[in-house]
Every structure is written in C-alpha cells, then in structure tokens.
Design a protein around this motif. Structure first.
Motif, PDB file in Angstrom:
ATOM      1  N   LYS A 181       0.814  -1.209   0.000  1.00 16.45           N
ATOM      2  CA  LYS A 181       0.000   0.000   0.000  1.00 16.45           C
ATOM      3  C   LYS A 181       0.849   1.262   0.000  1.00 16.45           C
ATOM      4  CE  LYS A 181      -2.503  -1.171   3.616  1.00 16.45           C
ATOM      5  NZ  LYS A 181      -3.534  -1.132   4.683  1.00 16.45           N
ATOM      6  N   SER A 182       2.093   1.169   0.448  1.00 17.54           N
ATOM      7  CA  SER A 182       2.943   2.357   0.472  1.00 17.54           C
ATOM      8  C   SER A 182       3.271   2.853  -0.928  1.00 17.54           C
ATOM      9  CB  SER A 182       4.244   2.062   1.230  1.00 17.54           C
ATOM     10  OG  SER A 182       5.016   1.094   0.554  1.00 17.54           O
ATOM     11  N   ILE A 183       3.242   1.951  -1.909  1.00 17.90           N
ATOM     12  CA  ILE A 183       3.496   2.326  -3.292  1.00 17.90           C
ATOM     13  C   ILE A 183       2.195   2.445  -4.073  1.00 17.90           C
ATOM     14  CG2 ILE A 183       4.606   1.647  -5.463  1.00 17.90           C
ATOM     15  CD1 ILE A 183       6.534   2.549  -3.306  1.00 17.90           C
TER      16      ILE A 183
ATOM     17  N   GLU B 192       0.477 -19.884  -4.098  1.00 15.86           N
ATOM     18  CA  GLU B 192       0.521 -19.816  -2.658  1.00 15.86           C
ATOM     19  C   GLU B 192       1.753 -19.035  -2.195  1.00 15.86           C
ATOM     20  OE1 GLU B 192       0.486 -23.883  -2.526  1.00 15.86           O
ATOM     21  OE2 GLU B 192      -1.531 -23.639  -3.192  1.00 15.86           O
ATOM     22  N   GLU B 193       1.751 -17.929  -1.797  1.00 17.84           N
ATOM     23  CA  GLU B 193       2.820 -16.962  -1.644  1.00 17.84           C
ATOM     24  C   GLU B 193       3.005 -16.568  -0.183  1.00 17.84           C
ATOM     25  OE1 GLU B 193       5.164 -15.513  -2.405  1.00 17.84           O
ATOM     26  OE2 GLU B 193       5.098 -13.360  -2.466  1.00 17.84           O
ATOM     27  N   ASP B 194       4.279 -16.302   0.221  1.00 12.76           N
ATOM     28  CA  ASP B 194       4.556 -15.935   1.612  1.00 12.76           C
ATOM     29  C   ASP B 194       3.995 -14.564   1.955  1.00 12.76           C
ATOM     30  OD1 ASP B 194       7.829 -17.502   1.610  1.00 12.76           O
ATOM     31  OD2 ASP B 194       5.853 -18.288   2.111  1.00 12.76           O
ATOM     32  N   ARG B 195       4.060 -13.655   0.997  1.00 13.93           N
ATOM     33  CA  ARG B 195       3.553 -12.317   1.228  1.00 13.93           C
ATOM     34  C   ARG B 195       2.605 -11.945   0.097  1.00 13.93           C
ATOM     35  NH1 ARG B 195       8.532  -8.418   2.189  1.00 13.93           N
ATOM     36  NH2 ARG B 195       6.825  -6.919   2.119  1.00 13.93           N
ATOM     37  N   PRO B 196       1.381 -12.459   0.132  1.00 12.26           N
ATOM     38  CA  PRO B 196       0.449 -12.205  -0.966  1.00 12.26           C
ATOM     39  C   PRO B 196       0.029 -10.743  -0.997  1.00 12.26           C
ATOM     40  CG  PRO B 196      -0.695 -13.237   0.865  1.00 12.26           C
ATOM     41  CD  PRO B 196       0.770 -13.247   1.214  1.00 12.26           C
ATOM     42  N   ILE B 197      -0.390 -10.301  -2.182  1.00 14.58           N
ATOM     43  CA  ILE B 197      -0.928  -8.956  -2.307  1.00 14.58           C
ATOM     44  C   ILE B 197      -2.215  -8.881  -1.498  1.00 14.58           C
ATOM     45  CG2 ILE B 197      -2.085  -9.653  -4.449  1.00 14.58           C
ATOM     46  CD1 ILE B 197      -1.849  -6.801  -5.415  1.00 14.58           C
ATOM     47  N   SER B 198      -2.407  -7.798  -0.769  1.00 19.22           N
ATOM     48  CA  SER B 198      -3.596  -7.691   0.062  1.00 19.22           C
ATOM     49  C   SER B 198      -4.835  -7.533  -0.815  1.00 19.22           C
ATOM     50  CB  SER B 198      -3.483  -6.494   1.012  1.00 19.22           C
ATOM     51  OG  SER B 198      -3.652  -5.276   0.298  1.00 19.22           O
TER      52      SER B 198
ATOM     53  N   VAL C  39      11.141   0.312 -23.670  1.00 15.42           N
ATOM     54  CA  VAL C  39      12.048   0.573 -22.553  1.00 15.42           C
ATOM     55  C   VAL C  39      11.892  -0.524 -21.506  1.00 15.42           C
ATOM     56  CG1 VAL C  39      10.362   2.085 -21.428  1.00 15.42           C
ATOM     57  CG2 VAL C  39      12.767   2.265 -20.805  1.00 15.42           C
ATOM     58  N   HIS C  40      13.008  -0.937 -20.927  1.00 14.69           N
ATOM     59  CA  HIS C  40      13.040  -2.027 -19.946  1.00 14.69           C
ATOM     60  C   HIS C  40      13.856  -1.554 -18.757  1.00 14.69           C
ATOM     61  CE1 HIS C  40      14.566  -6.358 -18.935  1.00 14.69           C
ATOM     62  NE2 HIS C  40      13.569  -5.999 -18.168  1.00 14.69           N
ATOM     63  N   LEU C  41      13.251  -1.568 -17.583  1.00 13.66           N
ATOM     64  CA  LEU C  41      13.937  -1.209 -16.346  1.00 13.66           C
ATOM     65  C   LEU C  41      14.029  -2.458 -15.484  1.00 13.66           C
ATOM     66  CD1 LEU C  41      15.021   1.325 -14.743  1.00 13.66           C
ATOM     67  CD2 LEU C  41      12.802   1.354 -13.595  1.00 13.66           C
ATOM     68  N   LEU C  42      15.236  -2.843 -15.087  1.00 11.27           N
ATOM     69  CA  LEU C  42      15.405  -4.018 -14.235  1.00 11.27           C
ATOM     70  C   LEU C  42      16.512  -3.774 -13.233  1.00 11.27           C
ATOM     71  CD1 LEU C  42      17.404  -6.821 -16.054  1.00 11.27           C
ATOM     72  CD2 LEU C  42      17.219  -4.511 -16.951  1.00 11.27           C
ATOM     73  N   GLY C  43      16.294  -4.235 -12.011  1.00 12.22           N
ATOM     74  CA  GLY C  43      17.298  -4.022 -10.980  1.00 12.22           C
ATOM     75  C   GLY C  43      16.894  -4.609  -9.655  1.00 12.22           C
ATOM     76  N   SER C  44      17.461  -4.077  -8.583  1.00 12.51           N
ATOM     77  CA  SER C  44      17.262  -4.643  -7.256  1.00 12.51           C
ATOM     78  C   SER C  44      16.045  -4.089  -6.534  1.00 12.51           C
ATOM     79  CB  SER C  44      18.503  -4.381  -6.392  1.00 12.51           C
ATOM     80  OG  SER C  44      18.703  -2.983  -6.230  1.00 12.51           O
ATOM     81  N   ASN C  45      15.556  -2.934  -6.962  1.00 11.14           N
ATOM     82  CA  ASN C  45      14.476  -2.261  -6.242  1.00 11.14           C
ATOM     83  C   ASN C  45      13.129  -2.957  -6.415  1.00 11.14           C
ATOM     84  OD1 ASN C  45      12.471   0.638  -6.656  1.00 11.14           O
ATOM     85  ND2 ASN C  45      13.196  -0.137  -4.711  1.00 11.14           N
ATOM     86  N   ASN C  46      12.448  -3.235  -5.295  1.00 14.71           N
ATOM     87  CA  ASN C  46      11.094  -3.777  -5.328  1.00 14.71           C
ATOM     88  C   ASN C  46      10.151  -2.655  -5.764  1.00 14.71           C
ATOM     89  OD1 ASN C  46      11.213  -6.602  -4.370  1.00 14.71           O
ATOM     90  ND2 ASN C  46      12.120  -5.661  -2.570  1.00 14.71           N
ATOM     91  N   LEU C  47       9.872  -2.573  -7.053  1.00 16.82           N
ATOM     92  CA  LEU C  47       9.195  -1.424  -7.640  1.00 16.82           C
ATOM     93  C   LEU C  47       7.837  -1.117  -7.031  1.00 16.82           C
ATOM     94  CD1 LEU C  47      10.089  -2.310 -11.328  1.00 16.82           C
ATOM     95  CD2 LEU C  47      11.091  -0.463  -9.968  1.00 16.82           C
ATOM     96  N   LEU C  48       7.104  -2.144  -6.639  1.00 14.58           N
ATOM     97  CA  LEU C  48       5.743  -1.934  -6.145  1.00 14.58           C
ATOM     98  C   LEU C  48       5.606  -2.042  -4.631  1.00 14.58           C
ATOM     99  CD1 LEU C  48       3.638  -3.792  -8.867  1.00 14.58           C
ATOM    100  CD2 LEU C  48       4.319  -1.386  -8.751  1.00 14.58           C
ATOM    101  N   SER C  49       6.728  -2.083  -3.919  1.00 11.56           N
ATOM    102  CA  SER C  49       6.610  -2.159  -2.458  1.00 11.56           C
ATOM    103  C   SER C  49       7.558  -1.229  -1.720  1.00 11.56           C
ATOM    104  CB  SER C  49       6.842  -3.600  -1.971  1.00 11.56           C
ATOM    105  OG  SER C  49       8.185  -3.987  -2.188  1.00 11.56           O
ATOM    106  N   CYS C  50       8.563  -0.678  -2.397  1.00 11.64           N
ATOM    107  CA  CYS C  50       9.520   0.185  -1.697  1.00 11.64           C
ATOM    108  C   CYS C  50      10.099   1.198  -2.680  1.00 11.64           C
ATOM    109  CB  CYS C  50      10.645  -0.653  -1.094  1.00 11.64           C
ATOM    110  SG  CYS C  50      11.845   0.311  -0.162  1.00 11.64           S
ATOM    111  N   ARG C  51      10.064   2.472  -2.300  1.00 11.18           N
ATOM    112  CA  ARG C  51      10.660   3.505  -3.144  1.00 11.18           C
ATOM    113  C   ARG C  51      12.173   3.500  -2.982  1.00 11.18           C
ATOM    114  NH1 ARG C  51       5.819   5.975  -1.603  1.00 11.18           N
ATOM    115  NH2 ARG C  51       4.562   6.653  -3.391  1.00 11.18           N
TER     116      ARG C  51
END
Length: 207
Positions: A66-68, A87-93, A131-143
């Motif tokens: 929700k922060s993102i 079945e996921e450890d941290r499912p989307i709410s 365009v393709h952006l890939l890296g270490s940042n969790n794009l949808l959970s942490c800025r």
C-alpha cells in the motif's frame, strides 16, 4: 535462492555491455542505450516510464504494498488506461488488488491484470516494448528514494534486448492465460474465463 536462467542471462549480457564502454554508467548506439541508475533515480525513472507509456506496461514485482499503490499511483495507472481504447509468503492484500483491478479502460474493460506467476526475485518493468527497467528495487513495495537500502537498476532501450525481455514475460503471461482458460472450461466458470480473455487482450491476443 531461486534463480531464473533467462533473467540471469539478460543481466549478464547487459553488465558486459556497460563494462565495455569508456563511460561505465552509459552504453549508447544507434539501437538504444543502457543506463545504470542508483537509489532515488530509480524511483524517478520508474515514474517517468509510467507517465510516458502510451500502449502497454508489464511489471514483474515480487512484493506489492500500500505504500506504493497509493492514490497517486492509482491515478497514474488510470491515466494510462484512459489513453488506451482497447501460494505466496507475502500475498498482495485484497484491498490493494481490488484497487488495481478497479482501473478500467474507456470501454469499461479492466485495464490492469494482476496474477501470481510463481516464485521469483526479479523486479522489472517493460513499457510499450521500447524501454526495460530491471534491478534490485522492489518497484511496487519500496521507493528506491527512501534511503533504506542501496539500490541499482539498468534502464535499457536497445530494441533487441527489450524485445527479449518482453517475449520472456509475455510468454509467462500467455501460459497463465491458457491455464486459466483450461480451469474455466473444466469448471464452467464464466468469471475465470473472463480473466483469461482480459489477459489475452492485454497481450494483443484477442483472436
């Protein structure tokens, strides 16, 4: 602990391309560029890519929070949807998933598809197949600009590399649509069938 060979291969290729240049953070040729981004610049570029996209966006992110996915993010996706006629450890709410699925095209069709594709540590976005952006940042959970972690990412516009990434993820989504359609046929589940059709439509596979 799980590695995806295709993702690892693409990252290795891009790393070698960047290392081969006199400027270590930028590779450029007639086909496009590879730009190394860090920390806050990743968040800025992520927003820029979403704002400039006109046709299609694929986002692959292990975590969604929700922060993102806030009002600003929802409005940005709604604007993108409004530009299109088609079945996921941290499912989307459930709350976050419902907000994403509530974004509709002008024709009233769900413009955002949300699916679990299996375990992965990849974080990537592909917009308009350009365009393709890939890296270490969790794009949808942490800025990346939060400063909590040091982050890095590659922004790629080299057509061949972007297409390879697109085909990889589009293939995974196509497989998911087939799986949904098979389940819908077996169960005679109309809602599940609609999900498969919406996903095929997002991949321009309506036929």
């Amino acid at each position: 602990k799980y590695k995806n060979e295709e993702v690892e291969k693409r990252i290795a290729i891009l790393t070698e391309v960047v290392r081969a240049q006199n400027q270590p953070n930028l590779q450029s040729n007639n086909d496009g560029t590879v730009l190394l981004l860090r920390d806050g610049s990743i968040s800025q570029e992520f927003e820029s890519i979403l704002n400039s996209a006109k046709h299609q966006v694929l986002i692959y992110s292990p975590w969604v929070s929700k922060s993102i996915i806030d009002d600003r993010f929802i409005k940005r996706l709604q604007k993108l949807a409004d530009r299109s006629q088609m079945e996921e450890d941290r499912p989307i709410s459930p709350e976050v998933e419902a907000r994403l699925r509530s974004i509709l095209s002008p024709g009233g069709i769900p413009a955002v598809q949300v699916f679990w594709l299996g375990g992965s540590h990849a974080k990537e976005i592909i917009a308009d197949r350009k365009v393709h952006l890939l890296g270490s940042n969790n794009l949808l959970s942490c800025r990346a600009s939060s400063g909590l972690w040091a982050e890095s990412a590659y922004k790629v516009t080299i057509a061949k590399q972007v297409q390879e990434a697109y085909e990889f993820y589009a293939g995974r989504f196509r497989s998911k649509a087939k799986e949904l359609w098979s389940q819908a046929s077996q169960r005679q589940d109309f809602e599940l069938a609609k999900q498969a059709i919406y996903l095929w439509g997002a991949l321009e596979m309506e036929e």
